[in-house]
Enzyme design. Structure first.
Site, mmCIF file in Angstrom:
data_model
loop_
_atom_site.group_PDB
_atom_site.id
_atom_site.type_symbol
_atom_site.label_atom_id
_atom_site.label_comp_id
_atom_site.label_asym_id
_atom_site.label_seq_id
_atom_site.Cartn_x
_atom_site.Cartn_y
_atom_site.Cartn_z
ATOM 1 N N ASP A 202 0.801 -1.223 0.000
ATOM 2 C CA ASP A 202 0.000 0.000 0.000
ATOM 3 C C ASP A 202 0.834 1.273 0.000
ATOM 4 O O ASP A 202 0.303 2.360 -0.161
ATOM 5 C CB ASP A 202 -0.931 -0.009 1.232
ATOM 6 C CG ASP A 202 -1.958 1.107 1.218
ATOM 7 O OD1 ASP A 202 -2.521 1.380 0.142
ATOM 8 O OD2 ASP A 202 -2.200 1.719 2.275
ATOM 9 N N SER A 226 -6.701 5.752 -0.306
ATOM 10 C CA SER A 226 -7.019 4.451 -0.909
ATOM 11 C C SER A 226 -8.507 4.171 -0.781
ATOM 12 O O SER A 226 -9.113 4.405 0.269
ATOM 13 C CB SER A 226 -6.218 3.340 -0.218
ATOM 14 O OG SER A 226 -4.837 3.607 -0.260
ATOM 15 N N GLN A 276 -5.113 -1.467 -6.983
ATOM 16 C CA GLN A 276 -5.735 -0.519 -6.069
ATOM 17 C C GLN A 276 -6.298 0.668 -6.833
ATOM 18 O O GLN A 276 -5.688 1.146 -7.789
ATOM 19 C CB GLN A 276 -4.740 -0.006 -5.025
ATOM 20 C CG GLN A 276 -5.394 0.903 -3.975
ATOM 21 C CD GLN A 276 -4.422 1.424 -2.937
ATOM 22 O OE1 GLN A 276 -4.068 2.597 -2.927
ATOM 23 N NE2 GLN A 276 -3.992 0.540 -2.032
#
Length: 287
Positions: A202, A226, A276
């Site tokens: 991430d 995110s 993502q």
């Protein structure tokens, strides 16, 4: 590294109604928001606690619902959705103040044999030892957030091209590569290594969107969060060995950007794939 491992040392509350309940601490972060990768990693550990050890996690799909408070612990509720002959499925909800901050579903599989192939690792990449560490790059930046990133993160990240911390140098392309590695030796527990890869996945995944548009982290009117995260573990690798994380963004628009990532070990094996989508705004703060 000690603080990182502490976040993964979840406490089992012993509650066994319709869900298994665990609690874990949050890492201190600039701005006071929980790092999304931390919640992903903790969710992997929580779900794995309810599955037989010979069934490692192979996929994760999660939605970030609310920003977490880095000063407060997180409660994880694991729903044992299904246990089959080869696969187990778990839904994990991460809560703070009684409301979910992340909702995810994970699949675990008994290790098996089958048809096997993979794409090739990119060639011509410099070795990580040839690149400056994140600390070396950030130590030169006189900013409190840069100091925290340089001194407290559990992972080293070495951009193959220059990073986008303060400026975006070179061509504005929608791709990049980063060598990543835990700063220290992790326990031999395979779940910890898979959770660590979820954690580090991430960090930089949306940077190809930023690089394409010449937007650096230090830009004062830039905001990013995110929205959802998908990850697939293909082969086991230790997160305390160097891993090449290649990333690209096929599209951005409507205040959102999509990025895809692949992780390779130094032998060229494809370890994991990542996807993502994030909210990306320039000129206004997130709602």
């Amino acid at each position: 590294m000690a603080a990182f491992l502490t976040t993964l040392d979840l406490a089992d509350t012993g509650a066994r109604t319709t869900e298994d309940i665990f609690t874990g601490p949050s890492q201190e972060m600039p701005g006071g928001r929980v790092f999304g990768g931390q919640v992903l990693a903790q969710s992997v550990v929580a779900a794995a606690r309810t599955v037989e050890p010979d069934r490692p996690v192979h996929s994760l799909h999660g939605y970030f619902l609310r920003p977490g408070d880095a000063t407060k612990p997180i409660t994880f509720a694991v729903d044992r959705i299904h246990d089959g002959r080869s696969f187990s499925t778990r839904r994990t909800q991460a809560y703070q103040n009684g409301v979910p901050i992340l909702s995810g579903i994970m699949s675990f599989q008994t290790e098996d044999e089958g048809l096997e192939h993979q794409i090739e690792m990119p060639t011509g990449m410099p070795e990580p030892e040839e690149l400056p560490s994140a600390r070396e790059v950030l130590d030169a930046t006189d900013h409190p957030v840069a100091k925290v990133w340089a001194e407290t993160r559990a992972f080293d990240m070495r951009h193959v091209s220059s990073p986008v911390y303060v400026t975006v140098e070179g061509d504005h392309v929608a791709s990049q590569a980063v060598w990543v590695k835990a700063l220290g030796t992790l326990p031999d527990d395979p779940t910890i290594h898979r959770a660590a890869l979820a954690y580090v996945s991430d960090y930089t995944i949306l940077e190809p969107v930023m690089r394409r548009h010449g937007v650096a982290w230090a830009r004062p009117d830039f905001a990013m969060a995110s929205l959802d995260h998908g990850m697939w573990w293909h082969r086991f690798a230790r997160a305390d060995d160097w891993i090449l994380y290649t990333q690209e963004s096929p599209t951005s628009g409507g205040g959102r950007g999509l990025a895809l990532g692949r992780m390779f070990d130094r032998e060229g094996r494809l370890i994991a794939s990542v996807a993502q989508e994030g909210m990306i705004r320039v000129g206004k703060r997130p709602s």
